[in-house]
Design an enzyme around this catalytic site. Structure first.
Site, short mmCIF file in Angstrom:
data_model
loop_
_atom_site.label_atom_id
_atom_site.label_comp_id
_atom_site.label_asym_id
_atom_site.label_seq_id
_atom_site.Cartn_x
_atom_site.Cartn_y
_atom_site.Cartn_z
N LYS A 51 109.26 -12.00 110.54
CA LYS A 51 110.16 -11.17 109.75
C LYS A 51 109.51 -10.59 108.50
CE LYS A 51 114.65 -12.03 111.51
NZ LYS A 51 114.47 -13.23 112.35
N SER A 299 107.67 -16.84 117.68
CA SER A 299 108.16 -15.98 116.59
C SER A 299 108.26 -16.66 115.24
CB SER A 299 109.52 -15.40 116.99
OG SER A 299 110.39 -16.45 117.43
C1 LIG Z 1 114.94 -13.42 113.55
C2 LIG Z 1 114.20 -14.25 114.53
C3 LIG Z 1 114.21 -13.96 115.90
C4 LIG Z 1 115.06 -12.86 116.52
O1 LIG Z 1 114.74 -11.59 115.99
P1 LIG Z 1 115.77 -10.39 116.15
O2 LIG Z 1 115.08 -9.22 115.55
O3 LIG Z 1 117.02 -10.76 115.39
O4 LIG Z 1 116.07 -10.24 117.61
C5 LIG Z 1 113.45 -14.75 116.74
N1 LIG Z 1 112.70 -15.78 116.27
C6 LIG Z 1 112.67 -16.08 114.96
C7 LIG Z 1 111.84 -17.22 114.51
C8 LIG Z 1 113.41 -15.33 114.04
O5 LIG Z 1 113.37 -15.63 112.73
#
Ligand SMILES: *Cc1c(COP(=O)(O)O)cnc(C)c1O
Length: 315
Positions: A51, A299
């Site tokens: 993010k 992520s």
């Molecule tokens: C926010 C987030 C997601 C999902 O992202 P979106 O853009 O809302 O689909 C996935 N994994 C992590 C660790 C996140 O912080």
């Protein structure tokens, strides 16, 4: 919508402020998936999640503002706090009284003001809107914003640089900023690439909205993939149509399948949060195979250490 040019511009804009994260091969997951599997290690990103890319791009695009605000207490709130501090802008992260102390401390450690308002996330969001309306703050939302999506898209460019022959990318899916950005970048370069979204079975708002053909609200249920919770916004403008048009496949996982993915990745030395474990979980559950190089996006890594430890004990 968000174009390849927007994403290339975002990459130049955020260069030096976010890490190019490594890609690691996984022999075990490759054997289970029937073909090569690569792990994109975004849990090693500064602030512990992808993010930071979107938040840094959005903040860098702002004109003259008093500061930035949002109502997210998770990875987006952290990312925005970090991005604002890097550019010397005040940040106010609005949250309700119910937010746990460790999340509050994490935001304050990043130099932002944690403003406690009301009893619910709606109250916190109302305060963020007030700051925007009355005090000249820019409200940066977690996913449904062109600059946020373009920033997340830089991850797609990086993946294709690191795994040029990638056939598919598996993307954890919540509001869809990550998937929309990655898909826009990857498909512009390689129209044949397959983009697979993965969410939890419990309360996945994007999956329910796609099924209904329009944004719908879902009842939020506790899930190990807490970063995948929350709605997509009834007034969703960008991520709903982009995910609808660019995603090739959607996989839903049970809580046990997510936990198994998390445990497996821990065994390979990757401490990730539930949301980031869905790709590995899908392979272990037999719901995802590799028919050519498959990239899993890990992520984020922001998980309570005690929760992580307790998940490793239960088998
Ligand atoms: C926010 C987030 C997601 C999902 O992202 P979106 O853009 O809302 O689909 C996935 N994994 C992590 C660790 C996140 O912080």
């Amino acid at each position: 919508m968000v174009s390849l040019d927007d994403i290339l511009a975002a990459r130049d804009r955020i260069e030096g402020q976010v890490l190019d994260t490594p890609v690691a091969g996984s022999a075990n997951l490759s054997a289970l998936a029937g073909g090569p599997v690569w792990l994109k290690c975004e849990h090693r990103q500064t602030t512990g999640a992808f993010k930071l890319r979107g938040a840094t791009n959005a903040v860098a695009r702002l004109g003259d503002v008093a500061g930035v605000t949002t109502a997210s207490t998770g990875n987006h709130g952290r990312a925005l706090a970090h991005a604002a501090r890097a550019l010397g802008l005040p940040a106010i992260i609005c949250m309700s009284r119910l937010v746990p102390a460790n999340k509050l401390a994490a935001i304050r450690d990043l130099g932002a003001e944690a403003r406690i308002v009301g009893e619910s996330q709606d109250d916190a969001f109302e305060e963020a809107r007030r700051l925007q309306r009355d005090e000249g703050f820019a409200l940066i939302p977690p996913f449904d914003h062109p600059d946020v999506i373009a920033g997340q898209g830089t991850l797609g460019l990086e993946i294709l640089d690191q795994v040029p022959d990638a056939a598919a990318i598996a993307v954890p899916l919540s509001g869809g900023g990550l998937l929309a950005g990655v898909a826009a970048a990857a498909k512009a370069r390689r129209p044949d690439i397959c983009i697979i979204g993965i969410s939890m079975e419990r309360g996945a708002a994007m999956a329910a909205s796609l099924a209904a053909g329009e944004p719908v609200e879902v009842t939020e249920l506790p899930t190990l993939a807490d970063s995948l919770g929350g709605g997509i916004g009834m007034g969703n403008r960008l991520t709903f149509p982009m995910v609808r048009d660019l995603m090739d496949d959607l996989i839903l996982l049970t809580e046990d399948e997510i936990a198994a993915g998390l445990r497996h990745l821990a065994g390979e030395g990757h401490v990730v949060e539930g949301a980031a474990a869905v790709g590995a979980g899908a392979i272990l559950a037999g719901k995802l195979r590799s028919d050519g190089p498959l990239v899993l996006i890990l992520s984020g890594g922001n998980i309570d250490p005690a929760l992580h430890a307790s998940l490793l004990e239960t088998t």
